[in-house]
Motif scaffolding. Structure first.
Motif, PDB file in Angstrom:
ATOM      1  N   SER A 208       0.841  -1.194   0.000  1.00  0.00           N
ATOM      2  CA  SER A 208       0.000   0.000   0.000  1.00  0.00           C
ATOM      3  C   SER A 208       0.874   1.242   0.000  1.00  0.00           C
ATOM      4  N   GLY A 209       0.340   2.311  -0.559  1.00  0.00           N
ATOM      5  CA  GLY A 209       1.074   3.563  -0.600  1.00  0.00           C
ATOM      6  C   GLY A 209       0.492   4.486  -1.655  1.00  0.00           C
ATOM      7  N   GLN A 210       1.144   5.599  -1.898  1.00  0.00           N
ATOM      8  CA  GLN A 210       0.711   6.500  -2.949  1.00  0.00           C
ATOM      9  C   GLN A 210       0.862   5.812  -4.308  1.00  0.00           C
ATOM     10  N   VAL A 211      -0.026   6.158  -5.237  1.00  0.00           N
ATOM     11  CA  VAL A 211      -0.053   5.494  -6.544  1.00  0.00           C
ATOM     12  C   VAL A 211       1.326   5.455  -7.184  1.00  0.00           C
ATOM     13  N   LYS A 212       1.995   6.584  -7.246  1.00  0.00           N
ATOM     14  CA  LYS A 212       3.303   6.643  -7.936  1.00  0.00           C
ATOM     15  C   LYS A 212       4.328   5.753  -7.253  1.00  0.00           C
ATOM     16  N   ASP A 213       4.217   5.616  -5.922  1.00  0.00           N
ATOM     17  CA  ASP A 213       5.170   4.787  -5.198  1.00  0.00           C
ATOM     18  C   ASP A 213       4.895   3.297  -5.402  1.00  0.00           C
ATOM     19  N   THR A 214       3.617   2.917  -5.424  1.00  0.00           N
ATOM     20  CA  THR A 214       3.282   1.507  -5.664  1.00  0.00           C
ATOM     21  C   THR A 214       3.654   1.109  -7.095  1.00  0.00           C
ATOM     22  N   GLU A 215       3.516   2.044  -8.020  1.00  0.00           N
ATOM     23  CA  GLU A 215       3.919   1.784  -9.406  1.00  0.00           C
ATOM     24  C   GLU A 215       5.421   1.545  -9.493  1.00  0.00           C
ATOM     25  N   ARG A 216       6.157   2.400  -8.831  1.00  0.00           N
ATOM     26  CA  ARG A 216       7.625   2.276  -8.852  1.00  0.00           C
ATOM     27  C   ARG A 216       8.075   0.966  -8.224  1.00  0.00           C
ATOM     28  N   PHE A 217       7.416   0.581  -7.118  1.00  0.00           N
ATOM     29  CA  PHE A 217       7.753  -0.672  -6.453  1.00  0.00           C
ATOM     30  C   PHE A 217       7.473  -1.863  -7.372  1.00  0.00           C
ATOM     31  N   SER A 218       6.308  -1.869  -8.010  1.00  0.00           N
ATOM     32  CA  SER A 218       5.941  -3.015  -8.843  1.00  0.00           C
ATOM     33  C   SER A 218       6.808  -3.139 -10.091  1.00  0.00           C
ATOM     34  N   GLU A 219       7.380  -2.025 -10.524  1.00  0.00           N
ATOM     35  CA  GLU A 219       8.198  -2.049 -11.734  1.00  0.00           C
ATOM     36  C   GLU A 219       9.675  -2.296 -11.446  1.00  0.00           C
ATOM     37  N   SER A 220      10.039  -2.326 -10.150  1.00  0.00           N
ATOM     38  CA  SER A 220      11.443  -2.565  -9.790  1.00  0.00           C
ATOM     39  C   SER A 220      11.774  -4.033  -9.945  1.00  0.00           C
ATOM     40  N   THR A 221      13.045  -4.350 -10.133  1.00  0.00           N
ATOM     41  CA  THR A 221      13.464  -5.746 -10.276  1.00  0.00           C
ATOM     42  C   THR A 221      14.603  -6.049  -9.324  1.00  0.00           C
TER      43      THR A 221
END
Length: 221
Positions: A208-221
């Motif tokens: 959970s978190g701000q949209v931009k932060d959750t996006e960044r997390f999901s796109e990290s490898t």
């Protein structure tokens, strides 16, 4: 229609595609539904699948009163394409003092007017679903839910940088500014995450978190 305790029934006004789907889903969850539509043929098609179904002008306050709509706590305006009917129906429910009113909106302007006249919850199903699917298509998310003020919960795979580490010892909050809420091992169900939870290869996480932060997390490898 015999009177029921107000919390037992949801009134759905407008049994088009959205209203019908909502009414049937509520029925599947064990909630009693009073469905109302101006079209007799529409009502006939769902009458045997709802607790109660009636043909009536949803914009007419007296017609709704005769159906005891004022005795119920929850109502949903499922009318979208006919802006006038949507607003007049919502207004009638407000005048009847229904305590929780949801309404479907098809545009920002429609949603704004519904809010201004006093509707408690405005939903934009097509818009919201479009945003959700766009996030799923764009990144590595398995599921995505956005709430108010840009806050979201995302189901995704964890980045390699946190594999084998306890959440309390990782830098997830510092680096990504998200919180891991739950973890799912392959073949198992989700469990709440704690500071002692160790993320393993193949796990699925909900963050959970701000949209931009959750996006960044999901796109990290």
């Amino acid at each position: 229609m015999a009177r029921k305790p107000s919390s037992d029934v949801v009134v759905v006004l407008g049994l088009g595609r959205f209203g019908k789907s909502l009414a049937l889903e509520l029925m599947g969850q064990g909630v009693e539904v009073l469905g109302i539509d101006t079209d007799a043929a529409v009502v006939q098609r769902v009458s045997d699948r709802l607790t109660h179904a009636a043909v009536a002008d949803t914009t007419d306050e007296e017609s709704l009163r005769q159906l005891s709509v004022h005795e119920y706590d929850r109502a949903v305006v499922g009318i979208g394409s006919d802006l006038e009917a949507s607003l007049l129906t919502a207004s009638a429910l407000i005048n009847l003092s229904v305590s929780n009113i949801w309404a479907k909106a098809i545009s920002n302007a429609h949603a704004k007017i519904l809010t201004q006249i006093g509707v408690h919850h405005v939903v934009r199903p097509e818009h919201d679903m479009g945003k959700r699917v766009a996030h799923l298509v764009h990144g590595r998310m398995m599921d995505y839910i956005e709430f108010d003020d840009g806050f979201a919960m995302v189901k995704t795979s964890p980045p390699a940088s946190i594999i084998g580490k306890k959440l309390g010892e990782s830098v997830i909050r510092t680096k990504y500014r998200v919180t891991v809420v739950a973890v799912k091992r392959p073949g198992e169900g989700f469990t709440y995450a704690t500071a002692e939870t160790v993320i393993a290869e193949g796990d699925t996480v909900i963050v959970s978190g701000q949209v931009k932060d959750t996006e960044r997390f999901s796109e990290s490898t």
